[in-house]
Write an enzyme that holds these catalytic residues in place. Structure first.
Site, PDB file in Angstrom:
ATOM      1  N   ASP A  16      46.183 -93.440  31.226  1.00 42.66           N
ATOM      2  CA  ASP A  16      46.395 -92.317  32.144  1.00 42.66           C
ATOM      3  C   ASP A  16      47.474 -91.347  31.665  1.00 42.66           C
ATOM      4  OD1 ASP A  16      44.479 -93.356  33.740  1.00 42.66           O
ATOM      5  OD2 ASP A  16      45.790 -94.074  35.328  1.00 42.66           O
TER       6      ASP A  16
ATOM      7  N   GLY B  47      24.986 -49.421  32.026  1.00 38.97           N
ATOM      8  CA  GLY B  47      23.826 -48.731  32.576  1.00 38.97           C
ATOM      9  C   GLY B  47      22.935 -48.067  31.554  1.00 38.97           C
ATOM     10  N   LEU B  48      23.514 -47.250  30.651  1.00 34.88           N
ATOM     11  CA  LEU B  48      22.707 -46.556  29.652  1.00 34.88           C
ATOM     12  C   LEU B  48      21.994 -47.556  28.758  1.00 34.88           C
ATOM     13  CD1 LEU B  48      21.752 -44.055  28.179  1.00 34.88           C
ATOM     14  CD2 LEU B  48      23.902 -44.072  26.879  1.00 34.88           C
TER      15      LEU B  48
ATOM     16  N   ASP C  68      29.420 -43.551  35.994  1.00 29.25           N
ATOM     17  CA  ASP C  68      28.991 -44.576  35.040  1.00 29.25           C
ATOM     18  C   ASP C  68      28.847 -45.947  35.687  1.00 29.25           C
ATOM     19  OD1 ASP C  68      28.392 -45.351  32.254  1.00 29.25           O
ATOM     20  OD2 ASP C  68      30.195 -46.573  32.481  1.00 29.25           O
TER      21      ASP C  68
END
Length: 522
Positions: free
Chosen positions: A36, A409-410, A274
């Site tokens: 541990d 987007g474009l 945009d």
């Protein structure tokens, strides 16, 4: 208990380690076997801390179980005090050591050390890491904090930041600046950055700012009752939440709700021409409840996404998350099983995933854009730069972080118009990500009919050969499938294959594709 390859939260003693590591002058003695003892790796590698965490282990072995493990623990406490000379010691047991049922608190008290000893009793097999951090900080406050005279100037404590927290370092800086600009002094930031001496003067503040409910809500509730300090309920992640937070703080402090928004750019960036391609994008959120609830508000109200799924892994906050999900017309997913999360994502087919490091792995497998919004996180989410999630600068950072994985987007229009182009194709990925684009697959040569067969008898070209009754796609159907937007194409493929299997078909043609579409549209 179950075997898993991934867990969103560790056992409770990891939460206690996060509290201890964030503080100074406190040492944590952990009754634990050799297996541990992994705290050093967690904090020095993942968080890139420049020093080892203040944790000592008893590291008992199998042979010690036949003798006195209590003496092993007490010796570890003596050694830790003599070596580190802490202002206070915190003692507890790991999940494995809990099984031998040594009373770590009583054993430490019996040593009569000249410093306060904080006892931890963490139910390792019922609760997890965030509970461990929350409970540890509560016990530290109970042991060390006392009512005291208030500061002359209106002041507050900032509660909740810990080691290994998601952007906690920068969030504290951002919120401290915001509070100072309002004329409010910060008395203590705890647990991260505080010492036991600082905890003792928590009561001097007029109120508490609770940044991370998962790790400090119990302490905030205790301070409200014992130290007569109200605490904030709004977590300032996002523009709207930050403005609500400012109003709430101003009311508690009795000051004007003023703030400098000159650096805030997110609202205009989200509304600019945009960014119109962001509107309506389907997003799935998963993480700790605090960050998911805040992120859902940002996604819908500030960026214009459509929230199609949300959930959390910490069951302690299932109720507020379910209530928040209803506001979006959703049923919250409450689970700590990453496989259930992956199934939900596959079924919903979102365009963006906002989650933890595990959702990043899931997104990579499924080919879906992803951004990290919540712990647990990996090393890349502890950046060298200033990168808060809270306040107005945090809103700017969130916008950049969420938008970066998406195809702009474009470029989406170019993908639609020139789907077979060598540069703009689905496999290439967003052009702003860098790296080497995967070349577009060469058009598959159409199979020719056997000699002597008529055109009507010609077999349609097959995209892949069938083996042992496996369903295969004909080339014309595969080509038609590519006309479906890539973010829902996987779901369309699965539905069509399911439809074909139900109809006993082994080959999928264009007709099968459209029949399946009509079937599932009913």
């Amino acid at each position: 208990m179950k075997l898993t390859l991934w867990t969103y939260e560790g056992p409770p003693h990891v939460g206690a380690m996060r509290v201890a590591t964030g503080m100074t002058g406190l040492h944590y003695v952990l009754h634990a076997p050799q297996g541990d003892t992994y705290a050093d790796l967690l904090f020095t590698m993942i968080e890139r801390r420049g020093k080892r965490p203040p944790v000592s282990y008893t590291t008992f072995q199998a042979r010690d179980l036949g003798s006195d493990t209590a003496e092993v623990f007490q010796q570890a406490c003596r050694d830790a005090y003599e070596r580190f000379q802490p202002q206070a010691i915190m003692v507890g047991a790991s999940c494995t050591a809990e099984l031998i049922q040594d009373d770590t608190g009583g054993l430490a008290d019996a040593l009569s050390l000249p410093v306060p000893v904080v006892h931890l009793e963490l139910p390792s097999y019922q609760r997890k890491e965030n509970f461990g951090a929350d409970e540890s900080f509560l016990q530290i406050c109970r042991k060390l904090a006392k009512p005291t005279e208030r500061t002359a100037q209106v002041s507050c404590n900032i509660l909740g930041p810990t080691a290994l927290g998601f952007r906690h370092r920068d969030d504290v800086t951002e919120i401290t600046q915001l509070l100072n600009a309002m004329g409010i002094a910060v008395n203590v930031v705890a647990p991260m950055g505080s010492s036991p001496a600082d905890i003792a003067r928590l009561g001097a503040a007029h109120f508490n700012v609770l940044l991370y409910p998962e790790t400090a809500e119990s302490a905030a509730r205790w301070a409200e009752k014992t130290l007569k300090q109200p605490y904030t309920k709004v977590v300032p992640i996002g523009v709207g939440a930050t403005r609500d937070f400012i109003a709430e703080v101003a009311k508690l402090a009795g000051v004007e709700p003023k703030a400098d928004e000159s650096r805030l750019r997110q609202p205009w960036w989200s509304a600019s021409v945009d960014s119109t391609y962001l509107t309506g994008k389907r997003v799935f959120l998963f993480g700790d409840a605090t960050h998911v609830i805040a992120a859902a508000r940002i996604a819908r109200d500030e960026v214009g996404f459509e929230v199609v799924g949300m959930g959390c892994y910490n069951r302690e906050y299932a109720r507020p998350l379910r209530a928040a999900a209803k506001d979006y017309g959703l049923e919250a997913l409450i689970t700590d099983d990453y496989l259930e999360v992956e199934e939900a994502i596959q079924a919903l087919a979102p365009e963006l995933i906002l989650g933890t490091q595990m959702e990043r792995h899931i997104a990579k497998r499924l080919g879906i854009p992803c951004a990290v919004i919540s712990a647990p996180v990996h090393v890349q989410d502890f950046p060298a730069r200033y990168s808060p999630q809270m306040g107005f600068e945090g809103a700017n950072v969130i916008f950049d972080t969420w938008i970066h994985p998406l195809t702009m987007g474009l470029e989406e229009h170019l993908l639609t118009m020139f789907r077979e182009d060598f540069e703009f194709h689905d496999e290439a990925g967003p052009s702003h990500h860098g790296g080497k684009a995967v070349p577009a697959s060469a058009p598959r040569a159409e199979a020719t009919a056997d000699e002597g067969s008529t055109p009507e008898e010609a077999v349609p070209p097959v995209a892949a050969e069938a083996t042992s009754g496996e369903i295969v796609w004909l080339s014309d159907a595969e080509k038609e499938l590519k006309k479906i937007p890539f973010f829902v194409r996987g779901k369309a493929r699965r539905n069509t294959e399911k439809f074909a299997a139900e109809k006993g078909l082994t080959r999928i043609s264009i007709e099968t594709l459209y029949e399946a579409k009509a079937h599932y549209a009913r």
